[in-house]
Design an enzyme around this catalytic site. Sequence first.
Site, PDB file in Angstrom:
ATOM      1  N   GLY A   1      50.909  71.912  58.667  1.00  0.00           N
ATOM      2  CA  GLY A   1      51.892  72.414  57.716  1.00  0.00           C
ATOM      3  C   GLY A   1      52.963  71.404  57.354  1.00  0.00           C
ATOM      4  O   GLY A   1      53.625  71.547  56.336  1.00  0.00           O
TER       5      GLY A   1
ATOM      6  N   ASN B   1      51.770  86.942  56.091  1.00  0.00           N
ATOM      7  CA  ASN B   1      51.580  87.126  57.521  1.00  0.00           C
ATOM      8  C   ASN B   1      52.863  87.624  58.208  1.00  0.00           C
ATOM      9  O   ASN B   1      53.936  87.632  57.607  1.00  0.00           O
ATOM     10  CB  ASN B   1      51.130  85.788  58.134  1.00  0.00           C
ATOM     11  CG  ASN B   1      50.611  85.931  59.538  1.00  0.00           C
ATOM     12  OD1 ASN B   1      50.176  87.003  59.948  1.00  0.00           O
ATOM     13  ND2 ASN B   1      50.654  84.853  60.298  1.00  0.00           N
TER      14      ASN B   1
ATOM     15  N   LEU C   1      50.792  28.051  52.475  1.00  0.00           N
ATOM     16  CA  LEU C   1      52.194  28.447  52.491  1.00  0.00           C
ATOM     17  C   LEU C   1      53.009  27.647  51.476  1.00  0.00           C
ATOM     18  O   LEU C   1      52.580  26.580  51.016  1.00  0.00           O
ATOM     19  CB  LEU C   1      52.784  28.246  53.887  1.00  0.00           C
ATOM     20  CG  LEU C   1      52.233  29.143  55.010  1.00  0.00           C
ATOM     21  CD1 LEU C   1      52.726  28.631  56.357  1.00  0.00           C
ATOM     22  CD2 LEU C   1      52.653  30.593  54.788  1.00  0.00           C
TER      23      LEU C   1
ATOM     24  N   SER D   1      48.796  32.570  46.793  1.00  0.00           N
ATOM     25  CA  SER D   1      47.753  33.620  46.815  1.00  0.00           C
ATOM     26  C   SER D   1      47.575  34.138  48.237  1.00  0.00           C
ATOM     27  O   SER D   1      46.560  33.871  48.883  1.00  0.00           O
ATOM     28  CB  SER D   1      46.440  33.101  46.241  1.00  0.00           C
ATOM     29  OG  SER D   1      46.034  31.886  46.814  1.00  0.00           O
TER      30      SER D   1
END
Length: 639
Positions: A119, A171, A479, A552
């Site tokens: 829930g 309920n 890098l 990239s």
Amino acid sequence: MSDQDVIYKTDALIAQDIDQYLKVHEHKTMLRFITCGSVDDGKSTLIGRLLYDSKMIFEDQLAALEADSKKVGTQGGEIDFALLVDGLAAEREQGITIDVAYRFFATEKRKFIVADTPGHEQYTRNMVTGASTADLAVILIDARKGVLTQTRRHSYLAHLIGIQNIVLAINKMDLVDYDQAVYDGILKDYSEFARSIGIATFTPIPISGFKGDNITGPSDNMPWYKGPALIAHLESVEVNSATDAGKPFRMPVQWVNRPNLDFRGFSGLIATGAVRPGDAVRVLPSGKTSTISRIVTLDGDLDVAVAGQSVTLCFADEVDCSRGDVIALADNPPQAADQFEASIVWMADEAMLPGRPYWLKIGTQTVTATIQQPKYQVNVNDAGGVGSHLAAKTLELNAIGVANLSTDRQIVFEPYAANRTLGGFVVVDKISNATVAAGMLHFSLRRAQNVHGRAPAVGRDFQAGLKNQRPAVLWFTGLWGAGKSTIANLVEKKLARMNRHTFLLDGDNVRHGLNKDLGFTDADRVENIRRVGEVAKLMTDAGLIVITAFISPFRAERDMVRQMMQPGEFVEVHIDTPLADAEARDVKGLYKKARSGELKNFTGIDSPYEAPEDPEIRVDTTKLTAEEAADAIVARLIP
């Protein structure tokens, strides 16, 4: 007939003829349903009650349940039916459902598989998983609390997933003294909400899962309610398999059955419709036609096969057909396309990256797909109205959005509303192989039919011949500060002196024009590389040697560009420089700014870099000078 009479009748049949009992049980229809709603609405208790009342609990389980109820139960020593479902220790400790719990039970008329879904909002993806195969949803409401946000959220999700049979189980009526006015007020509120999101019909039932009111039979405590008890409704509602049987025939091929030289058949689960020997069929996406010669099963040949059955189909002709193809009626086939609009439920902790290639699995087909930036995110909370649209650049965990997507080849499909098998899909991360999303196709995009590939008048082989070279893409990755641009420039100069035709793509000539609208978030980095890859592909079609120098950072995008190129044309060059060395060379001071927090999304600091696992060329800049590295790369490209 009372419940006790049914039990006696069943026990007598078991005692007299077990084979006959098993045969009767085998041919009962199966209903899959879920229970959902807000926290503490009583979902687990209801399922426990169903298991208890249908006599699906063994004596030792009942004894353990009674002991556990006294130890960790929440019903003051009485039997806590929720403990039959909440099996995880964390669930029992907190009194909540975390994972989807599947349970089986049966009555005299039907077999059931029920999924108890969490829930809490953070487990929305678990609820969607449970709903994906359900014929019916039981949405519970605590009579003391009325319609809550999670009630609305789960109702919307059930409707989105395509569940047409909805039971509104109000309920805990025992805790409001079985007051009809409370029931009527909740029913009025929910009816108004249901209409607003497109739920045309639903079945309301006032119940008490704990006390058993209106579960297996009418409740003496609520004589004002004249509708069916929950079990009676579940036993009579039409299941999806019955509906699917009336639709056009569709069967995704799971495998080619070739046990010997004399037999060749195509095996799979029939998604919709029916098929008979002699029927004319079409294999998609190829469009080849044939007729069915046999329908083969382990128990012998069939005269007819219907939705929900697993069979092997034999053709009268030698027709090419393989896993991922779809066998359909020749005169009423599904569509095939490669661009779509879809609803997407994001299930991963990491946000969706528009433009990134993912695996898309639909039916038995697996293709590469890219998802565009969402058109909008669907609001599943109260603010602004459930189902309203929110602006979004990506989708986070548990978010639901609508976006366009494209696949690397045509897939056979039907809208999800018409066919769950050929309209529902999952998205899988190519690196981790984790399922990251589920989705529903709406329709193919018109532009998919209007945009066609064009064979150039002057082909790429001719273009390369004019330049006396073989096209290639030298993809430098590493890098910031690793030395990519320095070495790439040297490579271009050396190739130019060898009369090779080249073009260098890097941030200086791409981000000032083609990609000037992109930043440095993960999503923008993905799109940056996708665009560069498309440009590089066009340049190789012109016969050029393309040199790129981009960080990239993600393997998935480098692999995406590799897939765009002809085999052997993509040469990944990893400029392998330790982070400490790259940081020491940083004349612009960008690493320093990134470490101080002034510069966000900087690769190697607060944004990841995924080094190549098996590059064609690896340059260790701690051992080679830039000149030596350039010479080695040229020698590798032009022996």
